[in-house]
Design a protein around this motif. Structure first.
Motif, PDB file in Angstrom:
ATOM      1  N   ASP A   1      -8.428  23.532 -20.771  1.00 40.36           N
ATOM      2  CA  ASP A   1      -7.205  23.517 -19.969  1.00 40.36           C
ATOM      3  C   ASP A   1      -7.469  23.082 -18.527  1.00 40.36           C
ATOM      4  O   ASP A   1      -6.513  22.824 -17.776  1.00 40.36           O
ATOM      5  N   HIS A   2      -8.736  23.018 -18.145  1.00 37.62           N
ATOM      6  CA  HIS A   2      -9.074  22.750 -16.739  1.00 37.62           C
ATOM      7  C   HIS A   2     -10.035  21.571 -16.542  1.00 37.62           C
ATOM      8  O   HIS A   2     -10.317  21.206 -15.403  1.00 37.62           O
ATOM      9  N   ALA A   3     -10.554  20.988 -17.626  1.00 41.41           N
ATOM     10  CA  ALA A   3     -11.533  19.901 -17.486  1.00 41.41           C
ATOM     11  C   ALA A   3     -11.550  19.049 -18.738  1.00 41.41           C
ATOM     12  O   ALA A   3     -11.113  19.477 -19.819  1.00 41.41           O
ATOM     13  N   GLY A   4     -12.087  17.830 -18.610  1.00 37.72           N
ATOM     14  CA  GLY A   4     -12.246  16.937 -19.746  1.00 37.72           C
ATOM     15  C   GLY A   4     -13.361  17.393 -20.658  1.00 37.72           C
ATOM     16  O   GLY A   4     -14.240  18.172 -20.262  1.00 37.72           O
ATOM     17  N   ALA A   5     -13.352  16.879 -21.886  1.00 41.35           N
ATOM     18  CA  ALA A   5     -14.304  17.320 -22.901  1.00 41.35           C
ATOM     19  C   ALA A   5     -15.750  17.103 -22.471  1.00 41.35           C
ATOM     20  O   ALA A   5     -16.594  18.006 -22.586  1.00 41.35           O
ATOM     21  N   TYR A   6     -16.067  15.911 -21.979  1.00 40.21           N
ATOM     22  CA  TYR A   6     -17.465  15.619 -21.659  1.00 40.21           C
ATOM     23  C   TYR A   6     -17.878  16.196 -20.310  1.00 40.21           C
ATOM     24  O   TYR A   6     -19.064  16.351 -20.043  1.00 40.21           O
ATOM     25  N   THR A   7     -16.901  16.552 -19.477  1.00 37.55           N
ATOM     26  CA  THR A   7     -17.224  17.317 -18.276  1.00 37.55           C
ATOM     27  C   THR A   7     -17.711  18.708 -18.681  1.00 37.55           C
ATOM     28  O   THR A   7     -18.732  19.211 -18.182  1.00 37.55           O
ATOM     29  N   ILE A   8     -16.990  19.322 -19.616  1.00 36.08           N
ATOM     30  CA  ILE A   8     -17.360  20.650 -20.116  1.00 36.08           C
ATOM     31  C   ILE A   8     -18.743  20.613 -20.748  1.00 36.08           C
ATOM     32  O   ILE A   8     -19.616  21.434 -20.442  1.00 36.08           O
ATOM     33  N   VAL A   9     -18.951  19.660 -21.643  1.00 32.79           N
ATOM     34  CA  VAL A   9     -20.227  19.570 -22.361  1.00 32.79           C
ATOM     35  C   VAL A   9     -21.359  19.162 -21.425  1.00 32.79           C
ATOM     36  O   VAL A   9     -22.480  19.676 -21.526  1.00 32.79           O
TER      37      VAL A   9
ATOM     38  N   LEU B   1      -2.110  25.692 -39.891  1.00 28.32           N
ATOM     39  CA  LEU B   1      -1.500  24.398 -39.606  1.00 28.32           C
ATOM     40  C   LEU B   1      -0.024  24.527 -39.236  1.00 28.32           C
ATOM     41  O   LEU B   1       0.525  23.670 -38.553  1.00 28.32           O
ATOM     42  N   GLU B   2       0.616  25.590 -39.685  1.00 31.37           N
ATOM     43  CA  GLU B   2       2.037  25.781 -39.395  1.00 31.37           C
ATOM     44  C   GLU B   2       2.271  26.603 -38.130  1.00 31.37           C
ATOM     45  O   GLU B   2       3.408  26.904 -37.780  1.00 31.37           O
ATOM     46  N   SER B   3       1.192  26.998 -37.443  1.00 22.22           N
ATOM     47  CA  SER B   3       1.337  27.890 -36.291  1.00 22.22           C
ATOM     48  C   SER B   3       1.775  27.157 -35.020  1.00 22.22           C
ATOM     49  O   SER B   3       2.168  27.793 -34.046  1.00 22.22           O
ATOM     50  N   GLY B   4       1.667  25.824 -34.998  1.00 28.15           N
ATOM     51  CA  GLY B   4       2.006  25.070 -33.807  1.00 28.15           C
ATOM     52  C   GLY B   4       0.859  24.952 -32.822  1.00 28.15           C
ATOM     53  O   GLY B   4       0.969  24.270 -31.807  1.00 28.15           O
ATOM     54  N   GLU B   5      -0.274  25.609 -33.116  1.00 26.89           N
ATOM     55  CA  GLU B   5      -1.437  25.564 -32.231  1.00 26.89           C
ATOM     56  C   GLU B   5      -2.409  24.457 -32.635  1.00 26.89           C
ATOM     57  O   GLU B   5      -3.352  24.171 -31.906  1.00 26.89           O
ATOM     58  N   THR B   6      -2.171  23.859 -33.803  1.00 30.74           N
ATOM     59  CA  THR B   6      -3.119  22.902 -34.371  1.00 30.74           C
ATOM     60  C   THR B   6      -2.385  21.664 -34.857  1.00 30.74           C
ATOM     61  O   THR B   6      -1.266  21.763 -35.370  1.00 30.74           O
ATOM     62  N   SER B   7      -2.994  20.486 -34.676  1.00 28.09           N
ATOM     63  CA  SER B   7      -2.418  19.241 -35.181  1.00 28.09           C
ATOM     64  C   SER B   7      -3.435  18.548 -36.087  1.00 28.09           C
ATOM     65  O   SER B   7      -4.630  18.854 -36.052  1.00 28.09           O
TER      66      SER B   7
ATOM     67  N   THR C   1     -13.306  17.633 -27.419  1.00 29.32           N
ATOM     68  CA  THR C   1     -12.206  16.670 -27.406  1.00 29.32           C
ATOM     69  C   THR C   1     -11.055  17.151 -28.278  1.00 29.32           C
ATOM     70  O   THR C   1      -9.877  16.935 -27.970  1.00 29.32           O
ATOM     71  N   ALA C   2     -11.400  17.823 -29.384  1.00 29.44           N
ATOM     72  CA  ALA C   2     -10.375  18.288 -30.322  1.00 29.44           C
ATOM     73  C   ALA C   2      -9.655  19.544 -29.856  1.00 29.44           C
ATOM     74  O   ALA C   2      -8.511  19.793 -30.272  1.00 29.44           O
ATOM     75  N   MET C   3     -10.288  20.352 -28.994  1.00 26.06           N
ATOM     76  CA  MET C   3      -9.757  21.678 -28.680  1.00 26.06           C
ATOM     77  C   MET C   3      -8.344  21.702 -28.104  1.00 26.06           C
ATOM     78  O   MET C   3      -7.593  22.639 -28.391  1.00 26.06           O
ATOM     79  N   PRO C   4      -7.909  20.723 -27.296  1.00 24.65           N
ATOM     80  CA  PRO C   4      -6.510  20.771 -26.851  1.00 24.65           C
ATOM     81  C   PRO C   4      -5.508  20.710 -27.998  1.00 24.65           C
ATOM     82  O   PRO C   4      -4.356  21.120 -27.844  1.00 24.65           O
ATOM     83  N   ASN C   5      -5.935  20.192 -29.150  1.00 31.61           N
ATOM     84  CA  ASN C   5      -5.068  20.088 -30.326  1.00 31.61           C
ATOM     85  C   ASN C   5      -5.547  20.980 -31.470  1.00 31.61           C
ATOM     86  O   ASN C   5      -5.251  20.727 -32.637  1.00 31.61           O
ATOM     87  N   LEU C   6      -6.273  22.027 -31.113  1.00 31.82           N
ATOM     88  CA  LEU C   6      -6.890  22.878 -32.125  1.00 31.82           C
ATOM     89  C   LEU C   6      -6.966  24.300 -31.585  1.00 31.82           C
ATOM     90  O   LEU C   6      -7.309  24.504 -30.418  1.00 31.82           O
ATOM     91  N   SER C   7      -6.652  25.271 -32.414  1.00 33.05           N
ATOM     92  CA  SER C   7      -6.823  26.663 -31.999  1.00 33.05           C
ATOM     93  C   SER C   7      -8.304  27.018 -32.089  1.00 33.05           C
ATOM     94  O   SER C   7      -9.083  26.350 -32.779  1.00 33.05           O
ATOM     95  N   ALA C   8      -8.697  28.072 -31.384  1.00 34.29           N
ATOM     96  CA  ALA C   8     -10.101  28.497 -31.422  1.00 34.29           C
ATOM     97  C   ALA C   8     -10.496  28.878 -32.841  1.00 34.29           C
ATOM     98  O   ALA C   8     -11.584  28.534 -33.321  1.00 34.29           O
ATOM     99  N   GLY C   9      -9.612  29.588 -33.536  1.00 35.38           N
ATOM    100  CA  GLY C   9      -9.906  29.978 -34.910  1.00 35.38           C
ATOM    101  C   GLY C   9     -10.042  28.784 -35.832  1.00 35.38           C
ATOM    102  O   GLY C   9     -10.917  28.739 -36.691  1.00 35.38           O
ATOM    103  N   MET C  10      -9.184  27.777 -35.643  1.00 34.69           N
ATOM    104  CA  MET C  10      -9.236  26.589 -36.493  1.00 34.69           C
ATOM    105  C   MET C  10     -10.505  25.795 -36.246  1.00 34.69           C
ATOM    106  O   MET C  10     -11.074  25.218 -37.173  1.00 34.69           O
ATOM    107  N   GLY C  11     -10.963  25.761 -34.989  1.00 36.58           N
ATOM    108  CA  GLY C  11     -12.208  25.063 -34.702  1.00 36.58           C
ATOM    109  C   GLY C  11     -13.375  25.669 -35.464  1.00 36.58           C
ATOM    110  O   GLY C  11     -14.219  24.960 -36.034  1.00 36.58           O
ATOM    111  N   ALA C  12     -13.420  26.996 -35.507  1.00 32.15           N
ATOM    112  CA  ALA C  12     -14.483  27.671 -36.253  1.00 32.15           C
ATOM    113  C   ALA C  12     -14.313  27.471 -37.749  1.00 32.15           C
ATOM    114  O   ALA C  12     -15.296  27.353 -38.491  1.00 32.15           O
ATOM    115  N   ILE C  13     -13.068  27.425 -38.212  1.00 28.01           N
ATOM    116  CA  ILE C  13     -12.802  27.236 -39.636  1.00 28.01           C
ATOM    117  C   ILE C  13     -13.309  25.876 -40.111  1.00 28.01           C
ATOM    118  O   ILE C  13     -13.958  25.761 -41.148  1.00 28.01           O
TER     119      ILE C  13
END
Length: 295
Positions: A31-39, A141-147, A86-98
């Protein structure tokens, strides 16, 4: 590669908890930085710290070992972590782990295709775990937190992690896990920072971002990645990869608790096949050797 069941279970649980927290931290940081800035920040600082801590072990590292370790670092960090961030803005934390929990299935299938015989209990465990992961994913997928864009990007990320997991025993030489993990982190951190400087805006240095980045550096890169390398070395890539069945369960709980993400009863019910899958897939075969008779 010998490890007791108790030690394997303990390492797996601690690693899974640290790893799960990383998805929450990445979600906050995104929410505060780009993907490769974070990494880039995460891997560069963590790599420098670990290399400094294990500086005395550098003499045992050959040029070939250094190159192999760097290649694995690019896959595990620049590839997996970069694409996942890069995916996290369109992915919930739980979905990323899934999605990441698909790693064991891919590793075991590739091992079987390469001619390695697998126990039937491993197959049953992986199928059960996979069904639990798919069931959990479907509910989110139906939660609105993930695309679907986030899911597709995270699948590319996981493909990098799968290749890195398989190549680790071949390319990363024995020695200090701190040094090996530090080299991997630094090998990815420097190019990630270069990409960030060229294509991303400066991060917003809020308290939330700094806390999230601090966790990614210490909890995820320094501790979790070192523990991951230890698991691969002591248990082998097949058994170590099965540990990825646990983070979805922990991440769903952390995401709901810390980020307010959806945790439906159906998603939580999927924990049962995943847990059974872990137990079966990590089960060691009993010795069937018959003692020789003395004449």
């Amino acid at each position: 590669m010998t490890i007791s069941p108790i030690r394997l279970a303990a390492l797996t649980l601690v690693w899974a908890t640290l790893w799960s927290g990383a998805f929450v931290a990445m979600k906050v940081a995104s929410d505060h930085a780009g993907a490769y800035t974070i990494v880039g920040i995460r891997c560069t600082i963590a790599g420098a710290v670990m290399i400094a801590a294990a500086w005395g072990a550098r003499k045992a590292l050959t040029r070939r070992g250094l190159a192999g370790t760097a290649v694995v670092g690019l896959l595990n960090n620049a590839g997996y972590l970069g694409l996942m961030a890069t995916a996290m803005p369109n992915l919930s934390a739980g979905m990323g782990a899934i999605v990441t929990a698909l790693t064991p299935l891919a590793v075991l299938v590739i091992s079987a295709l390469r001619g390695r015989a697998l126990l039937w209990t491993q197959w049953i465990g992986c199928v059960l775990g996979f069904l639990g992961v798919v069931g959990s994913a479907w509910t989110r997928l139906e939660s609105g937190e993930t695309s679907w864009t986030g899911v597709a990007t995270s699948l590319f990320a996981v493909s990098c992690l799968v290749v890195g997991t398989i190549l680790t025993p071949k390319l990363v030489p024995p020695g200090s896990p701190w040094l090996s993990t530090g080299i991997q982190s630094l090998a990815a951190g420097v190019p990630a920072l270069a990409v960030a400087l060229l294509f991303e805006d400066a991060p917003e240095l809020t308290t939330r971002f700094l806390v999230a980045e601090a966790y990614l550096i210490v909890g995820a890169s320094v501790l979790a990645m070192t523990m991951w390398l230890t698991l691969i070395r002591q248990a082998g890539p097949d058994r170590a990869a099965v540990a990825h069945f646990l983070p979805p369960l922990i991440s769903i709980a952390l995401g709901a608790l810390l980020l307010g993400e959806d945790a439906s009863p159906l998603a939580l019910a999927m924990c049962i096949p995943v847990a059974i899958g872990v137990a079966l897939a990590t089960r060691r075969p009993r010795s069937t050797a018959v003692p020789r008779k003395l004449d």
